[in-house]
Design an enzyme around this catalytic site. Sequence first.
Site, PDB file in Angstrom:
ATOM      1  N   LYS A  14       0.786  -1.229   0.000  1.00 62.47           N
ATOM      2  CA  LYS A  14       0.000   0.000   0.000  1.00 62.47           C
ATOM      3  C   LYS A  14       0.819   1.281   0.000  1.00 62.47           C
ATOM      4  CE  LYS A  14      -3.123  -1.289   3.350  1.00 62.47           C
ATOM      5  NZ  LYS A  14      -3.796  -0.920   4.435  1.00 62.47           N
ATOM      6  N   GLY A  58       9.916  -6.013   6.757  1.00 61.95           N
ATOM      7  CA  GLY A  58       9.816  -7.422   7.114  1.00 61.95           C
ATOM      8  C   GLY A  58       9.670  -8.337   5.914  1.00 61.95           C
TER       9      GLY A  58
HETATM   10  P1  ADP Z   1       7.583  -4.808   3.752  1.00 58.82           P
HETATM   11  O1  ADP Z   1       7.156  -5.730   4.859  1.00 58.82           O
HETATM   12  O2  ADP Z   1       8.834  -5.260   3.083  1.00 58.82           O
HETATM   13  O3  ADP Z   1       7.627  -3.376   4.202  1.00 58.82           O
HETATM   14  P2  ADP Z   1       4.890  -4.591   2.755  1.00 58.82           P
HETATM   15  O4  ADP Z   1       4.378  -5.181   4.023  1.00 58.82           O
HETATM   16  O5  ADP Z   1       4.623  -3.172   2.490  1.00 58.82           O
HETATM   17  O6  ADP Z   1       6.476  -4.889   2.612  1.00 58.82           O
HETATM   18  O7  ADP Z   1       4.285  -5.364   1.517  1.00 58.82           O
HETATM   19  C1  ADP Z   1       4.387  -6.752   1.359  1.00 58.82           C
HETATM   20  C2  ADP Z   1       3.174  -7.313   0.708  1.00 58.82           C
HETATM   21  O8  ADP Z   1       2.858  -6.626  -0.484  1.00 58.82           O
HETATM   22  C3  ADP Z   1       3.370  -8.752   0.315  1.00 58.82           C
HETATM   23  O9  ADP Z   1       2.582  -9.566   1.130  1.00 58.82           O
HETATM   24  C4  ADP Z   1       2.954  -8.808  -1.148  1.00 58.82           C
HETATM   25  O10 ADP Z   1       2.141  -9.910  -1.449  1.00 58.82           O
HETATM   26  C5  ADP Z   1       2.175  -7.523  -1.312  1.00 58.82           C
HETATM   27  N1  ADP Z   1       2.148  -7.089  -2.715  1.00 58.82           N
HETATM   28  C6  ADP Z   1       3.187  -6.823  -3.518  1.00 58.82           C
HETATM   29  N2  ADP Z   1       2.783  -6.534  -4.766  1.00 58.82           N
HETATM   30  C7  ADP Z   1       1.451  -6.627  -4.765  1.00 58.82           C
HETATM   31  C8  ADP Z   1       0.432  -6.440  -5.769  1.00 58.82           C
HETATM   32  N3  ADP Z   1       0.749  -6.131  -7.007  1.00 58.82           N
HETATM   33  N4  ADP Z   1      -0.857  -6.624  -5.399  1.00 58.82           N
HETATM   34  C9  ADP Z   1      -1.155  -6.957  -4.136  1.00 58.82           C
HETATM   35  N5  ADP Z   1      -0.267  -7.132  -3.148  1.00 58.82           N
HETATM   36  C10 ADP Z   1       1.021  -6.967  -3.457  1.00 58.82           C
HETATM   37 MG    MG Z   2       5.188  -6.121   5.733  1.00 60.23          MG
END
Ligand code: ADP
Ligand code: MG
Length: 397
Positions: free
Chosen positions: A201, A354
Amino acid sequence: MNYNKKSVKDAEVKGKKVLLRCDFNVPLSKETGEITSDKRIVASLPTIEYLLKNGAKVIACSHLGKPKGEFKKDLSLEPVAKRLTELLKMPVAFSHDVAGEESVMLANGLKDGELLLLENLRFDPGEEKNDTELAKKLAALGEIYVSDAFGTVHRAHASTAGIAAYLPAYAGFLVEKELAIMGGALDDPKRPFVAVLGGAKVSDKIGVLTNLIDKADTLIIGGGMAYTFLKALGKNIGKSLLEEDKVVLAGEVMQKAKDKNVKFLLPVDVAIGDRFAADCEKKIVDVDSIPDDWMGLDIGTKTISIFAEAIQGAGTIVWNGPMGVFEFPAFADGTKSMAKSMADSGAVTIIGGGDSAAAAEQMGFADRITHISTGGGASLEFLEGRELPGIACLLDK
Ligand code: ADP
Ligand code: MG
């Protein structure tokens, strides 16, 4: 935010009682209660061993899980004391209270080079409230405070922030490394500085976006958040993830990038699925041809090459947020290629977040990344440029 903090090496620890805040928040098996990964315990060993070797009396403490201020047998740190005994090959004393009589007695009985572990800090309701009385009681156990639990430095708790009002406070090796590498990248990056953002998001990443756009030379956007940007450019994104109320903000971010001469890259093609499922039908299409009923779940092959090229020659790369739904193998290519490009880049490479960290580890690139930040929430707030209470309270260099 000043990242230049005194480290445990700057402290005179010989013969001193050192209250060491660790991150022993280890995963436990639901069935047996056993520790399923001792990674965090192992990671804490360099600081513990340094202190022991230099003649300190070490009083280690940590939280584990969410006991909400009361004793919960299955969240006791006693198994961690046992694991520490095995790893250090020496006896480790364990106190069944947090900062009560037993802790005082055991702490006072320590000899130089001995280690005591206190019971789960969050069994005491004062811990998460940053209660002054608890902070004072913890401080009274030691003479020096060392913070080595990076994962909790964004929280002002009695053991992470409050205590530093009563003891000289230093960074342990884990915190020192986070400060040196992540702080260094944010303060004075080797250029060009490329920031790669993805994940689900836009709303989760607004702080990171606004902080990094002021510092980076190139901003790359992938993952679910890219579709809100594509929407702001007037594209049809089908059923892809969209935050309607962030479309204007996305437009503003792109304008700001233009004004500041920051190179801004969005996907030009995407891997789409006909539904949100691992076994959905998959196609790769240009971002101008996403059908109404389909959703973007990964960056496409052209985009992978463009992003890889943008990373080549970078001095510093900071990555937060997967490029696609990497949990579905069919949509993991973008994330995998990003991890590989970073590993091959020769740049100072940093992964915060994470899920991105887990992806890089799963995919086998972790040992070729300069630094994978261990704190999920803490590393995000770090990248947002926010003041972290558990860092701010440490002594300046
Ligand atoms: P981080 O933990 O590295 O900060 P986030 O928690 O913001 O990352 O995002 C991770 C999630 O984003 C993953 O579970 C992944 O499935 C989701 N994600 C990535 N690309 C998409 C997409 N195109 N549509 C829906 N979800 C997505
Ligand atoms: Mg995350």
